[in-house]
Design a protein around this motif. Structure first.
Motif, PDB file in Angstrom:
ATOM      1  N   THR A   5      54.182 114.982 -35.461  1.00  0.00           N
ATOM      2  CA  THR A   5      53.865 116.084 -36.374  1.00  0.00           C
ATOM      3  C   THR A   5      54.530 115.835 -37.719  1.00  0.00           C
ATOM      4  O   THR A   5      55.681 115.393 -37.789  1.00  0.00           O
ATOM      5  N   GLU A  29      60.031 117.553 -24.924  1.00  0.00           N
ATOM      6  CA  GLU A  29      61.180 116.899 -25.543  1.00  0.00           C
ATOM      7  C   GLU A  29      60.895 116.759 -27.029  1.00  0.00           C
ATOM      8  O   GLU A  29      59.820 116.287 -27.426  1.00  0.00           O
ATOM      9  N   VAL A  30      61.834 117.168 -27.879  1.00  0.00           N
ATOM     10  CA  VAL A  30      61.633 117.099 -29.330  1.00  0.00           C
ATOM     11  C   VAL A  30      62.548 116.028 -29.907  1.00  0.00           C
ATOM     12  O   VAL A  30      63.770 116.073 -29.718  1.00  0.00           O
ATOM     13  N   GLN A  31      61.969 115.078 -30.581  1.00  0.00           N
ATOM     14  CA  GLN A  31      62.733 114.051 -31.270  1.00  0.00           C
ATOM     15  C   GLN A  31      62.485 114.183 -32.771  1.00  0.00           C
ATOM     16  O   GLN A  31      61.327 114.144 -33.217  1.00  0.00           O
ATOM     17  N   VAL A  32      63.560 114.346 -33.532  1.00  0.00           N
ATOM     18  CA  VAL A  32      63.466 114.500 -34.988  1.00  0.00           C
ATOM     19  C   VAL A  32      63.735 113.139 -35.620  1.00  0.00           C
ATOM     20  O   VAL A  32      64.830 112.573 -35.460  1.00  0.00           O
ATOM     21  N   ALA A  74      57.122 123.185 -31.968  1.00  0.00           N
ATOM     22  CA  ALA A  74      57.730 122.194 -31.087  1.00  0.00           C
ATOM     23  C   ALA A  74      58.677 122.858 -30.087  1.00  0.00           C
ATOM     24  O   ALA A  74      58.697 122.508 -28.901  1.00  0.00           O
ATOM     25  N   ARG A  75      59.452 123.816 -30.546  1.00  0.00           N
ATOM     26  CA  ARG A  75      60.365 124.524 -29.644  1.00  0.00           C
ATOM     27  C   ARG A  75      59.601 125.295 -28.575  1.00  0.00           C
ATOM     28  O   ARG A  75      59.976 125.302 -27.405  1.00  0.00           O
ATOM     29  N   SER A 104      56.802 124.588 -27.348  1.00  0.00           N
ATOM     30  CA  SER A 104      56.057 123.706 -26.447  1.00  0.00           C
ATOM     31  C   SER A 104      56.836 123.359 -25.185  1.00  0.00           C
ATOM     32  O   SER A 104      56.244 122.991 -24.170  1.00  0.00           O
ATOM     33  N   VAL A 162      50.888 123.199 -31.636  1.00  0.00           N
ATOM     34  CA  VAL A 162      51.801 122.240 -31.006  1.00  0.00           C
ATOM     35  C   VAL A 162      51.957 122.520 -29.513  1.00  0.00           C
ATOM     36  O   VAL A 162      51.824 121.595 -28.692  1.00  0.00           O
ATOM     37  N   ILE A 173      58.271 123.216 -36.610  1.00  0.00           N
ATOM     38  CA  ILE A 173      59.514 123.205 -35.841  1.00  0.00           C
ATOM     39  C   ILE A 173      59.450 124.237 -34.724  1.00  0.00           C
ATOM     40  O   ILE A 173      59.770 123.946 -33.563  1.00  0.00           O
ATOM     41  N   SER A 192      59.030 114.894 -34.695  1.00  0.00           N
ATOM     42  CA  SER A 192      58.948 115.798 -35.846  1.00  0.00           C
ATOM     43  C   SER A 192      59.742 115.234 -37.018  1.00  0.00           C
ATOM     44  O   SER A 192      60.929 114.888 -36.868  1.00  0.00           O
ATOM     45  N   VAL A 238      57.449 115.490 -28.541  1.00  0.00           N
ATOM     46  CA  VAL A 238      57.001 115.798 -29.892  1.00  0.00           C
ATOM     47  C   VAL A 238      57.943 115.104 -30.866  1.00  0.00           C
ATOM     48  O   VAL A 238      59.169 115.256 -30.776  1.00  0.00           O
TER      49      VAL A 238
END
Length: 390
Positions: free
Chosen positions: A177, A150-153, A144-145, A147, A120, A141, A132, A130
Motif C-alpha cells: 500500500t 502482519e503489518v510491515q512498514v 492495515a490495523r 485487517s 485493506v 494505516i 505500508s 501488508v
C-alpha cells in the motif's frame, strides 16, 4: 470514588497536555467561498490551505449539475448501494471513472477515508502481510490495523527495503500500500518499481492517488496513468473531494477484483450511498477536468514559481515536491504556529502541520496551490514569507 483517586477519563488533563505540546487543533468557521478566497468572521482571507487543486469546487458547471440533479433525484440515497442506494447516476459515474483512468471497472465510495479503511481489510487478513510506506496516510494505516494482517512498514519510497521485506515474507498473501503523492510532503511514490515488485513477489499494489488524480497524468488521469501502469495486480484508488471539487472516492482495477471488493468491503456494504446528486456533479467534474487543461497548466506555473523562489528564511527548508503540495519545514511546533499566525494577520491562511500528522521535529507550513490562485496571489504570499522570516 475515593477523593485521592483519579478517573481514567480525565479529558481535561488530556486537553491540557495537548496545549502544553502545542498540538491542540482548532476549527475555523468559513462563512463564504469564492475560489481561493474565504470569508471567516467577516474577514476575507486568501487561502493556501485547501485541496481544491483545479479550482472546481464553485465551478458553474458543477453547481448547475448539482441543482438539476437535486431536482431529479432529491438529496438523499436512502440506503446502501447494495440495497436501493445505487442509482443510474452512480452507475454512469463508475463507468466514466473507469474510462477516465483507463482501467476496466470502478467502484464509487461515499468518502475517501472509509474507502481505504475498508479496502485493506477486504484484501488482507490473518495470515497475510501488508507492506505500508512509512509516510502513508492515516486511512491506509488504519486499514492495515483493521485487517489483522502482519503489518510491515518500509522506509519511505525505499524500493530496496521493500524488496528485502517481500523476499523474506512467508505470508499467504502480500499487499503493498502506498500514497501516490504524499499529502504532507508532496513527494511521489516510485510506482513503476512498486508494481514490478508486486509482479515479482505475487503481491497486489493498492495506490492511493488522493493528491494526484485530476492533476497528474494525461488529461489529469492520475499518477498511475502518468507512469503508464496497467496490470491486474494494480488497484487504483483516488478521492473526489480534492481536484475533482466534489466528494467521495473510488477504486478501479480489473473487473473481477472490483466485483470482489464490492462483495467484501464493509465500508461499502454497510454504509448509506452518497446522494445521486453528488454522482451527477462528479460526472460534470470529469468533463471539466478533461476540457479545461489550462487549470493544470496554471498549477505547473505556480509550482514553478515556488520552486524558483530564492529568498526563503534561512532556518526554513522547502521540501522536494513538484506537485501542488509545497511544504515549508520549520522544525518546531512553536515556530510553525508563530509563522501561521503572522501570515494570518496579513490575511493569508497557510496551515501549520504538526505531529502526529508529520514526524516529530518536522512541523511545517503546508502551501496548497490551486488553479484558483492567480500568480499575483502567490507573489503576495512569497513576499509575506520573506518579511516574517527576515
Amino acid at each position: 470514588m475515593p477523593e485521592d483517586s483519579r478517573s481514567a477519563w480525565d479529558f481535561g488533563a488530556e486537553l491540557r497536555a495537548l496545549d502544553a505540546a502545542q498540538l491542540r487543533r482548532t476549527r475555523r468557521v468559513v462563512e463564504a467561498y469564492d475560489g481561493a478566497r474565504l470569508r471567516i468572521d467577516g474577514r476575507d482571507m486568501l487561502a493556501f490551505c485547501g485541496n481544491d487543486y483545479l479550482g472546481l469546487a464553485q465551478h458553474p458547471a458543477l453547481v448547475q449539475a448539482a441543482r438539476e440533479a437535486a431536482g431529479r433525484w432529491g438529496v438523499g440515497a436512502t440506503a446502501s448501494p447494495l440495497v436501493c442506494g445505487h442509482s443510474r447516476a452512480h452507475e454512469e459515474l463508475e463507468r466514466e471513472l473507469a474510462a477516465f483512468v483507463g482501467l476496466p471497472r470502478a467502484l464509487y465510495f461515499y468518502a475517501g477515508f472509509p474507502a481505504n479503511a475498508g479496502l485493506v481489510p477486504a484484501l488482507a487478513g490473518r495470515g497475510d502481510a501488508v507492506f505500508s510506506d512509512a509516510l502513508n496516510h492515516a486511512c491506509l494505516i488504519d486499514g492495515a490495523r483493521l485487517s489483522r494482517a502482519e503489518v510491515q512498514v518500509y522506509a519511505h519510497r525505499d524500493v530496496e527495503d521493500l524488496a528485502r521485506r517481500l523476499q523474506a515474507c512467508t505470508a499467504r498473501r502480500r499487499l503493498i500500500t502506498t500514497d501516490a503523492v504524499f499529502s504532507m510532503d508532496g513527494s511521489v511514490a516510485p510506482l513503476r518499481e512498486l508494481l514490478e515488485l508486486a509482479e515479482r513477489f505475487d503481491a497486489l499494489l493498492l495506490v492511493d492517488d488522493a493528491h494526484g488524480f485530476g492533476v497528474l497524468g494525461p488529461g489529469g488521469a492520475g499518477s498511475a496513468a502518468a507512469c503508464g501502469l496497467r496490470s491486474p495486480r494494480l488497484l487504483y484508488m483516488a478521492t473526489l473531494g480534492k481536484a475533482a471539487g466534489v466528494a467521495g472516492a473510488f477504486v478501479a482495477g480489473s473487473d473481477e477484483a472490483v466485483e470482489f471488493l464490492m462483495q467484501r468491503t464493509r465500508s461499502y456494504i454497510f454504509a448509506t450511498a452518497a446522494p445521486a446528486m453528488i454522482a451527477e456533479t462528479l460526472r460534470a467534474s470529469l468533463r471539466v477536468i478533461a476540457d479545461e487543461s489550462w487549470r493544470r497548466e496554471r498549477l505547473r506555473e505556480l509550482v514553478g514559481m515556488v520552486r524558483g523562489h530564492a529568498h526563503w528564511p534561512a532556518s526554513w527548508r522547502l521540501g522536494d515536491s513538484g506537485t501542488p503540495v509545497q511544504p515549508l519545514i520549520l522544525g518546531s511546533n512553536q515556530a510553525a504556529l508563530e509563522a501561521m499566525r503572522e501570515l494570518w494577520d496579513q490575511g493569508l491562511w497557510v496551515p501549520a502541520i504538526r505531529p502526529p500528522t508529520v514526524p516529530e521535529g518536522s512541523a511545517r507550513l503546508r502551501l496548497s496551490l490551486s488553479a484558483a490562485h492567480e500568480p499575483e496571489d502567490l507573489r503576495r504570499l512569497l513576499r509575506a514569507v520573506e518579511r516574517i522570516g527576515g
